[in-house]
Design a protein around this motif. Structure first.
Motif, PDB file in Angstrom:
ATOM      1  N   GLU A  42       9.535 -12.266  15.438  1.00  0.00           N
ATOM      2  CA  GLU A  42       8.764 -12.013  16.844  1.00  0.00           C
ATOM      3  C   GLU A  42       8.430 -13.324  17.191  1.00  0.00           C
ATOM      4  O   GLU A  42       8.403 -13.671  18.688  1.00  0.00           O
ATOM      5  N   LEU A  43       8.259 -14.468  16.498  1.00  0.00           N
ATOM      6  CA  LEU A  43       8.147 -15.912  17.029  1.00  0.00           C
ATOM      7  C   LEU A  43       9.432 -16.531  17.289  1.00  0.00           C
ATOM      8  O   LEU A  43       9.304 -17.657  17.745  1.00  0.00           O
ATOM      9  N   GLY A  44      10.420 -15.848  17.246  1.00  0.00           N
ATOM     10  CA  GLY A  44      11.892 -16.397  17.673  1.00  0.00           C
ATOM     11  C   GLY A  44      12.675 -16.817  16.485  1.00  0.00           C
ATOM     12  O   GLY A  44      13.841 -17.538  17.112  1.00  0.00           O
ATOM     13  N   TRP A  45      12.405 -16.534  15.394  1.00  0.00           N
ATOM     14  CA  TRP A  45      13.136 -17.247  13.905  1.00  0.00           C
ATOM     15  C   TRP A  45      14.003 -16.032  13.679  1.00  0.00           C
ATOM     16  O   TRP A  45      13.574 -15.187  13.151  1.00  0.00           O
ATOM     17  N   ASP A  46      15.445 -15.989  14.043  1.00  0.00           N
ATOM     18  CA  ASP A  46      16.211 -14.970  13.738  1.00  0.00           C
ATOM     19  C   ASP A  46      16.465 -15.374  12.007  1.00  0.00           C
ATOM     20  O   ASP A  46      17.200 -16.097  11.822  1.00  0.00           O
ATOM     21  N   THR A  47      15.766 -14.582  11.472  1.00  0.00           N
ATOM     22  CA  THR A  47      16.005 -14.699   9.978  1.00  0.00           C
ATOM     23  C   THR A  47      17.488 -14.368   9.158  1.00  0.00           C
ATOM     24  O   THR A  47      17.533 -14.731   8.128  1.00  0.00           O
ATOM     25  N   ALA A  48      18.225 -13.821  10.089  1.00  0.00           N
ATOM     26  CA  ALA A  48      19.647 -13.651   9.672  1.00  0.00           C
ATOM     27  C   ALA A  48      20.665 -14.820  10.293  1.00  0.00           C
ATOM     28  O   ALA A  48      21.724 -14.741   9.848  1.00  0.00           O
ATOM     29  N   ASP A  49      20.086 -15.836  10.824  1.00  0.00           N
ATOM     30  CA  ASP A  49      20.798 -16.820  11.375  1.00  0.00           C
ATOM     31  C   ASP A  49      20.631 -18.083  10.543  1.00  0.00           C
ATOM     32  O   ASP A  49      19.565 -18.655  10.782  1.00  0.00           O
ATOM     33  N   PRO A  50      21.716 -18.480   9.763  1.00  0.00           N
ATOM     34  CA  PRO A  50      21.231 -19.546   8.788  1.00  0.00           C
ATOM     35  C   PRO A  50      21.167 -21.065   9.698  1.00  0.00           C
ATOM     36  O   PRO A  50      21.005 -21.974   9.040  1.00  0.00           O
ATOM     37  N   SER A  51      21.771 -21.046  10.822  1.00  0.00           N
ATOM     38  CA  SER A  51      21.510 -22.307  11.734  1.00  0.00           C
ATOM     39  C   SER A  51      20.164 -22.295  12.031  1.00  0.00           C
ATOM     40  O   SER A  51      19.358 -23.502  12.525  1.00  0.00           O
ATOM     41  N   LEU A  52      19.242 -21.018  12.195  1.00  0.00           N
ATOM     42  CA  LEU A  52      17.750 -21.161  12.662  1.00  0.00           C
ATOM     43  C   LEU A  52      17.009 -21.099  11.182  1.00  0.00           C
ATOM     44  O   LEU A  52      15.731 -21.350  11.126  1.00  0.00           O
ATOM     45  N   VAL A  53      17.469 -20.284  10.295  1.00  0.00           N
ATOM     46  CA  VAL A  53      16.429 -20.253   9.051  1.00  0.00           C
ATOM     47  C   VAL A  53      17.383 -19.946   7.963  1.00  0.00           C
ATOM     48  O   VAL A  53      18.213 -19.223   7.774  1.00  0.00           O
ATOM     49  N   ARG A  54      17.144 -20.951   7.101  1.00  0.00           N
ATOM     50  CA  ARG A  54      17.690 -20.884   5.554  1.00  0.00           C
ATOM     51  C   ARG A  54      16.735 -20.161   4.564  1.00  0.00           C
ATOM     52  O   ARG A  54      15.529 -20.702   4.637  1.00  0.00           O
ATOM     53  N   LEU A  55      17.349 -19.240   3.535  1.00  0.00           N
ATOM     54  CA  LEU A  55      16.463 -18.763   2.651  1.00  0.00           C
ATOM     55  C   LEU A  55      16.795 -19.431   1.348  1.00  0.00           C
ATOM     56  O   LEU A  55      17.800 -20.105   1.113  1.00  0.00           O
ATOM     57  N   GLU A  56      15.605 -19.605   0.610  1.00  0.00           N
ATOM     58  CA  GLU A  56      15.851 -20.125  -0.656  1.00  0.00           C
ATOM     59  C   GLU A  56      16.614 -21.559  -0.557  1.00  0.00           C
ATOM     60  O   GLU A  56      17.309 -22.071  -1.253  1.00  0.00           O
ATOM     61  N   GLU A  57      15.785 -22.484   0.273  1.00  0.00           N
ATOM     62  CA  GLU A  57      16.617 -23.806   0.526  1.00  0.00           C
ATOM     63  C   GLU A  57      16.049 -25.033  -0.182  1.00  0.00           C
ATOM     64  O   GLU A  57      14.701 -24.946  -0.545  1.00  0.00           O
ATOM     65  N   HIS A  58      16.776 -25.915  -0.712  1.00  0.00           N
ATOM     66  CA  HIS A  58      16.301 -27.074  -1.540  1.00  0.00           C
ATOM     67  C   HIS A  58      15.505 -28.102  -0.468  1.00  0.00           C
ATOM     68  O   HIS A  58      16.407 -28.304   0.674  1.00  0.00           O
ATOM     69  N   TYR A  59      15.001 -28.481  -0.857  1.00  0.00           N
ATOM     70  CA  TYR A  59      14.385 -29.849  -0.148  1.00  0.00           C
ATOM     71  C   TYR A  59      13.651 -30.706  -1.127  1.00  0.00           C
ATOM     72  O   TYR A  59      12.702 -30.328  -1.893  1.00  0.00           O
ATOM     73  N   GLY A  60      13.895 -31.878  -1.321  1.00  0.00           N
ATOM     74  CA  GLY A  60      13.643 -32.870  -2.417  1.00  0.00           C
ATOM     75  C   GLY A  60      13.991 -32.109  -3.768  1.00  0.00           C
ATOM     76  O   GLY A  60      14.999 -31.901  -4.074  1.00  0.00           O
ATOM     77  N   ASP A  61      12.773 -32.153  -4.709  1.00  0.00           N
ATOM     78  CA  ASP A  61      13.279 -31.227  -5.943  1.00  0.00           C
ATOM     79  C   ASP A  61      12.335 -29.900  -5.984  1.00  0.00           C
ATOM     80  O   ASP A  61      12.360 -29.560  -7.116  1.00  0.00           O
ATOM     81  N   ARG A  62      12.493 -29.479  -4.883  1.00  0.00           N
ATOM     82  CA  ARG A  62      11.777 -28.157  -4.645  1.00  0.00           C
ATOM     83  C   ARG A  62      12.624 -27.314  -3.918  1.00  0.00           C
ATOM     84  O   ARG A  62      13.529 -27.665  -3.337  1.00  0.00           O
ATOM     85  N   ILE A  63      12.327 -25.733  -3.885  1.00  0.00           N
ATOM     86  CA  ILE A  63      12.984 -24.952  -3.180  1.00  0.00           C
ATOM     87  C   ILE A  63      12.117 -24.050  -2.345  1.00  0.00           C
ATOM     88  O   ILE A  63      10.945 -23.627  -2.955  1.00  0.00           O
TER      89      ILE A  63
END
Length: 86
Positions: A42-63
């Motif tokens: 609803e906020l405009g983030w298409d959760t199926a589009d990996p260019s907008l939303v990535r799932l289980e993404e690494h950042y630093g030493d975390r996910i």
């Protein structure tokens, strides 16, 4: 996204929690699918589009459960860590 639609979704999600909250208490995946994903969409983030939303993404030493992307594949706008409702 309209403010009216967003407000209605929040009301609907609140009702979903009230009616079926126990369902979301057991597993984080249920909370993500049933509560967080609809709000992000609803906020405009298409959760199926990996260019907008990535799932289980690494950042630093975390996910992070969700990485909202600000520049396609290059930078994070926000990292969201989801937990089961309880």
């Amino acid at each position: 996204m309209s403010l009216h639609n967003l407000m209605q979704l929040v009301i609907d999600l609140k009702e979903r929690i009230h009616m079926d909250g126990i369902y979301f208490y057991e597993f984080e995946t249920r909370t993500k699918h049933g509560l967080i994903d609809p709000l992000l969409r609803e906020l405009g983030w298409d959760t199926a589009d990996p260019s907008l939303v990535r799932l289980e993404e690494h950042y630093g030493d975390r996910i992070g459960d969700y990485a909202l992307m600000s520049d396609g594949w290059h930078s994070f706008a926000m990292i969201i860590e989801a937990k089961k409702l309880h």
